[in-house]
Design a protein around this motif. Structure first.
Motif, PDB file in Angstrom:
ATOM      1  N   GLU A 143      -7.213 112.990  34.027  1.00 53.60           N
ATOM      2  CA  GLU A 143      -8.121 114.135  34.442  1.00 53.60           C
ATOM      3  C   GLU A 143      -9.312 113.791  35.560  1.00 53.60           C
ATOM      4  OE1 GLU A 143     -10.187 117.962  32.167  1.00 53.60           O
ATOM      5  OE2 GLU A 143     -10.599 115.966  31.548  1.00 53.60           O
ATOM      6  N   HIS A 144      -9.749 112.565  35.056  1.00 55.74           N
ATOM      7  CA  HIS A 144     -10.981 111.942  36.072  1.00 55.74           C
ATOM      8  C   HIS A 144     -10.312 111.645  37.518  1.00 55.74           C
ATOM      9  CE1 HIS A 144     -14.410 109.541  37.224  1.00 55.74           C
ATOM     10  NE2 HIS A 144     -13.351 108.474  37.552  1.00 55.74           N
ATOM     11  N   GLU A 181      -9.645 117.924  43.351  1.00 55.51           N
ATOM     12  CA  GLU A 181      -8.787 118.880  42.704  1.00 55.51           C
ATOM     13  C   GLU A 181      -9.239 119.725  41.468  1.00 55.51           C
ATOM     14  OE1 GLU A 181      -5.175 116.733  41.927  1.00 55.51           O
ATOM     15  OE2 GLU A 181      -4.952 115.924  43.971  1.00 55.51           O
ATOM     16  N   ALA A 182      -8.641 121.060  41.296  1.00 52.81           N
ATOM     17  CA  ALA A 182      -8.828 121.729  39.942  1.00 52.81           C
ATOM     18  C   ALA A 182      -8.389 120.825  38.862  1.00 52.81           C
ATOM     19  CB  ALA A 182      -8.382 123.014  40.094  1.00 52.81           C
ATOM     20  N   ALA A 183      -9.035 121.105  37.764  1.00 48.90           N
ATOM     21  CA  ALA A 183      -8.669 120.428  36.582  1.00 48.90           C
ATOM     22  C   ALA A 183      -8.322 121.220  35.455  1.00 48.90           C
ATOM     23  CB  ALA A 183      -9.464 119.209  36.102  1.00 48.90           C
ATOM     24  N   VAL A 211      -0.927 119.541  30.932  1.00 51.74           N
ATOM     25  CA  VAL A 211      -1.568 119.361  29.748  1.00 51.74           C
ATOM     26  C   VAL A 211      -2.752 120.119  29.628  1.00 51.74           C
ATOM     27  CG1 VAL A 211      -2.665 118.034  28.023  1.00 51.74           C
ATOM     28  CG2 VAL A 211      -0.666 117.351  29.109  1.00 51.74           C
ATOM     29  N   GLN A 212      -3.130 121.068  28.875  1.00 59.46           N
ATOM     30  CA  GLN A 212      -4.708 121.764  28.926  1.00 59.46           C
ATOM     31  C   GLN A 212      -5.347 121.193  27.610  1.00 59.46           C
ATOM     32  OE1 GLN A 212      -4.388 126.155  28.194  1.00 59.46           O
ATOM     33  NE2 GLN A 212      -6.542 126.296  28.567  1.00 59.46           N
ATOM     34  N   VAL A 213      -6.373 121.193  27.753  1.00 63.06           N
ATOM     35  CA  VAL A 213      -7.424 120.663  26.706  1.00 63.06           C
ATOM     36  C   VAL A 213      -8.068 121.565  26.179  1.00 63.06           C
ATOM     37  CG1 VAL A 213      -9.477 119.336  26.414  1.00 63.06           C
ATOM     38  CG2 VAL A 213      -8.145 118.443  28.184  1.00 63.06           C
ATOM     39  N   LEU A 233     -11.249 115.286  22.096  1.00 61.73           N
ATOM     40  CA  LEU A 233     -10.631 114.490  23.198  1.00 61.73           C
ATOM     41  C   LEU A 233     -11.541 113.594  23.728  1.00 61.73           C
ATOM     42  CD1 LEU A 233      -7.924 114.048  24.810  1.00 61.73           C
ATOM     43  CD2 LEU A 233      -9.009 115.261  26.672  1.00 61.73           C
ATOM     44  N   ASP A 234     -12.956 113.802  23.895  1.00 63.68           N
ATOM     45  CA  ASP A 234     -13.842 112.896  24.440  1.00 63.68           C
ATOM     46  C   ASP A 234     -14.093 111.883  23.335  1.00 63.68           C
ATOM     47  OD1 ASP A 234     -14.181 114.059  26.610  1.00 63.68           O
ATOM     48  OD2 ASP A 234     -15.869 115.261  26.353  1.00 63.68           O
ATOM     49  N   GLN A 235     -13.990 112.163  21.762  1.00 68.89           N
ATOM     50  CA  GLN A 235     -14.210 111.313  20.839  1.00 68.89           C
ATOM     51  C   GLN A 235     -13.142 110.379  20.682  1.00 68.89           C
ATOM     52  OE1 GLN A 235     -14.874 113.856  17.421  1.00 68.89           O
ATOM     53  NE2 GLN A 235     -17.090 114.251  17.591  1.00 68.89           N
TER      54      GLN A 235
END
Length: 250
Positions: free
Chosen positions: A173-174, A181-183, A227-229, A235-237
């Motif tokens: 994603e980063h 680009e769109a994420a 993949v959608q978050v 996820l960050d954890q």
């Protein structure tokens, strides 16, 4: 590897510039070459098209050419006692094929269909000798690759498969955001077996990790490549980069 005609636009090298002014933390990749530099490289470059799975060169072979990706994804592998393992993925704007003592330092293969510029190394070296700005831009690109190698080493140090996968998704994603680009979704152009190899896991373990993240409603899958978050905090954890934050976040 099928050769094509020369391309008028010329090679493009993208990287996060460590010295150029900008918004700290934005991590946007910039075109490092001027139009004049791209045109100069275009004179020595030809376009090649690679099928998915096609080998580009092997570690230890005599280095004859450097490559610059126009489209598609390339996997770079390092050899070990139990075979080759993917050490990094290379994307449009990436430069690869630079050598050490005249030989390639890794093996590369097309992870998807790839279009790339192929530049004879002897001509590249002559150009670098005569144009200092190009030499500096190659150094900047190598610095970015070192940061990515640090990220990969940190991923492999994690014990849980779900953590490794979460960090990989966060990294992808980063990279999307750094290219502007769109994420809304994380796009994974490579197949599951390539992801497993990069993460140092079996294909079955990667499948279980995807199922674990989806069952916990952290992510959802539209298909194997999108993949959608759903739960950003969770996820960050899992993808906790704090020990190498300076290496990943620019």
């Amino acid at each position: 590897m099928s050769p094509e005609t020369k391309h008028s636009a010329g090679p493009a090298i993208h990287a996060v510039h460590p010295w150029a002014p900008g918004n700290p933390g934005s991590g946007l990749r910039h075109q490092l070459l001027s139009d004049e530099e791209r045109a100069r490289l275009a004179k020595i470059a030809s376009i090649v098209r690679l099928k998915k799975g096609e080998e580009i060169y092997r570690e230890g072979e005599e280095a004859e050419a450097a490559f610059n990706i126009v489209s598609g994804v390339v996997s770079a592998c390092q050899s070990s006692a139990d075979g080759d393992h993917i050490a990094s993925f290379l994307y449009p704007g990436d430069l690869f094929g630079l050598s050490e003592e005249g030989h390639y330092t890794n093996s590369t293969r097309a992870a998807t269909p790839v279009v790339a510029y192929k530049m004879p190394l002897a001509a590249v070296r002559r150009m670098l000798d005569n144009h200092a700005d190009l030499d500096v831009n190659v150094i900047i690109k190598l610095c970015e690759e070192l940061r990515q190698a640090q990220c990969h080493a940190f991923i492999l140090a994690q014990r849980r498969a779900a953590t490794r996968l979460a960090m990989f998704l966060d990294l992808q994603e980063h990279l999307q955001l750094s290219r502007g680009e769109a994420a809304a979704e994380i796009y994974l152009p490579m197949d599951r077996s390539s992801i497993a190899d990069y993460l140092g896991l079996t294909l079955a373990a990667v499948g279980r990790a995807f199922r674990a993240l989806t069952s916990r409603k952290i992510i959802s899958l539209r298909d194997r490549h999108h993949v959608q978050v759903l739960d950003r905090t969770a996820l960050d954890q899992l993808a906790d980069w704090r020990p190498v934050e300076g290496g990943k976040k620019d």
